[in-house]
Design an enzyme around this catalytic site. Sequence first.
Site, PDB file in Angstrom:
ATOM      1  N   HIS A   1      41.255 -21.679 -54.828  1.00  0.00           N
ATOM      2  CA  HIS A   1      41.493 -20.449 -54.909  1.00  0.00           C
ATOM      3  C   HIS A   1      40.889 -19.736 -53.853  1.00  0.00           C
ATOM      4  CE1 HIS A   1      40.347 -16.594 -56.435  1.00  0.00           C
ATOM      5  NE2 HIS A   1      39.018 -16.461 -55.317  1.00  0.00           N
TER       6      HIS A   1
ATOM      7  N   HIS B   1      43.888 -15.939 -51.923  1.00  0.00           N
ATOM      8  CA  HIS B   1      44.115 -15.032 -51.250  1.00  0.00           C
ATOM      9  C   HIS B   1      44.589 -14.599 -49.600  1.00  0.00           C
ATOM     10  CE1 HIS B   1      40.238 -13.441 -53.271  1.00  0.00           C
ATOM     11  NE2 HIS B   1      39.931 -14.250 -53.312  1.00  0.00           N
TER      12      HIS B   1
ATOM     13  N   GLU C   1      41.389  -9.667 -57.205  1.00  0.00           N
ATOM     14  CA  GLU C   1      40.786 -11.080 -57.719  1.00  0.00           C
ATOM     15  C   GLU C   1      41.643 -10.790 -59.243  1.00  0.00           C
ATOM     16  OE1 GLU C   1      39.244 -13.289 -57.302  1.00  0.00           O
ATOM     17  OE2 GLU C   1      37.979 -13.183 -55.720  1.00  0.00           O
TER      18      GLU C   1
ATOM     19  N   SER D   1      45.414 -18.189 -57.931  1.00  0.00           N
ATOM     20  CA  SER D   1      45.031 -19.483 -58.505  1.00  0.00           C
ATOM     21  C   SER D   1      44.562 -19.764 -59.272  1.00  0.00           C
ATOM     22  CB  SER D   1      43.989 -19.511 -57.322  1.00  0.00           C
ATOM     23  OG  SER D   1      42.612 -18.440 -57.551  1.00  0.00           O
TER      24      SER D   1
HETATM   25  N1  HBI Z   1      31.152 -14.464 -51.290  1.00  0.00           N
HETATM   26  N2  HBI Z   1      33.024 -16.115 -49.675  1.00  0.00           N
HETATM   27  C1  HBI Z   1      33.003 -14.918 -50.661  1.00  0.00           C
HETATM   28  N3  HBI Z   1      33.715 -14.698 -51.987  1.00  0.00           N
HETATM   29  C2  HBI Z   1      33.711 -13.557 -52.454  1.00  0.00           C
HETATM   30  O1  HBI Z   1      34.832 -13.128 -53.290  1.00  0.00           O
HETATM   31  C3  HBI Z   1      32.192 -12.773 -52.013  1.00  0.00           C
HETATM   32  C4  HBI Z   1      31.254 -13.946 -51.678  1.00  0.00           C
HETATM   33  N4  HBI Z   1      30.222 -12.289 -52.006  1.00  0.00           N
HETATM   34  C5  HBI Z   1      30.168 -11.614 -52.530  1.00  0.00           C
HETATM   35  C6  HBI Z   1      31.318 -10.722 -53.552  1.00  0.00           C
HETATM   36  N5  HBI Z   1      32.304 -11.231 -53.228  1.00  0.00           N
HETATM   37  C7  HBI Z   1      30.999 -10.324 -54.155  1.00  0.00           C
HETATM   38  O2  HBI Z   1      29.944  -9.245 -54.976  1.00  0.00           O
HETATM   39  C8  HBI Z   1      31.883  -8.660 -53.561  1.00  0.00           C
HETATM   40  O3  HBI Z   1      33.072  -8.560 -53.672  1.00  0.00           O
HETATM   41  C9  HBI Z   1      30.949  -7.509 -54.496  1.00  0.00           C
HETATM   42 FE    FE Z   2      38.354 -14.588 -54.373  1.00  0.00          FE
END
Ligand code: HBI
Ligand code: FE
Length: 285
Positions: free
Chosen positions: A150, A155, A196, A215
């Site tokens: 993913h 990304h 996303e 993904s």
């Molecule tokens: N951590 N590794 C990872 N990937 C994410 O997309 C991610 C995260 N921690 C917090 C988060 N996304 C979301 O809570 C925020 O974008 C709001």
């Molecule tokens: Fe993501």
Amino acid sequence: MNEPEDPASPAVDRSGFLADVAARSTHGLRGDYSRMRADYTVEQRYELYTPAHQDVWRRLYARQHELLPGRACEAFASALARLDFADAIPRFDSVNQRLHAATRWRLVPVPGLLPDDVFFGHLAKRQFPVTVWIREPEEFDYIVEPDIFHDFFGHVPMLFDPQIADYLQAYGLGGLKAQRLGGLKYLARLYWYTIEFGLVAEAGGVRAYGAGILSSPGEIRHAVDAPEVHRERFDLIRVMQTKYLIDDFQKVYFVVDSFGQLFDETAPDFSLLYRALERLPELEP
Ligand code: HBI
Ligand code: FE
């Protein structure tokens, strides 16, 4: 979203995160959080990927690649075509040279999901956290937490787009600020419906740029092809009012005209917006 604001900023508390991980033990967050640095980064220990893991990667890549024509946006398709990671799990080091040359971003290996403030902190520095582990063969079709497929497949190609690159850094800066202003719920919806699950209008029709769509074999067909899906023009306030589904395909997607529109419409200061949103109804998707 990351304009200057009042300096009053209480320290962020994330002491609960690791306690949570520990409490849920082997069936909670599955990454190994025991040998990370203070910023939650780890080494990508490439020798730990087994032939079975490499096989999972190749099969996931092949299945997803076949679904891209007519569904993935131009920026994603062209960046992916220039990266050759069809045959093996990518090495972050080798991608980083090219990524940094293109948009000054780099990938940092992490054990999995990160506390919000750590995640935002990396984005603010143009560092994209990528999970090091890959799903097991029996999770081929469905995975609860984001894995390297993913994070990487979904990304990384978009990080080569200059406007998405700048938007994502602004999001990281805006996230640090939203935590202090109590606006995180709204900003998280913005991330969800853009990075996303975003769609973009191109000459040939509506195409996906969101990683959660790109993904997923089911969601990419659903988001782009399904007649019953709502595809609304991107509207910042609407997006921030709209709840989202985390365990099913989305019922609504928001469509931008260009990535420039995304950057421009989210550039203003959000502090008044967050306050106004407190008085507006939440919308079901
Ligand atoms: N951590 N590794 C990872 N990937 C994410 O997309 C991610 C995260 N921690 C917090 C988060 N996304 C979301 O809570 C925020 O974008 C709001
Ligand atoms: Fe993501």
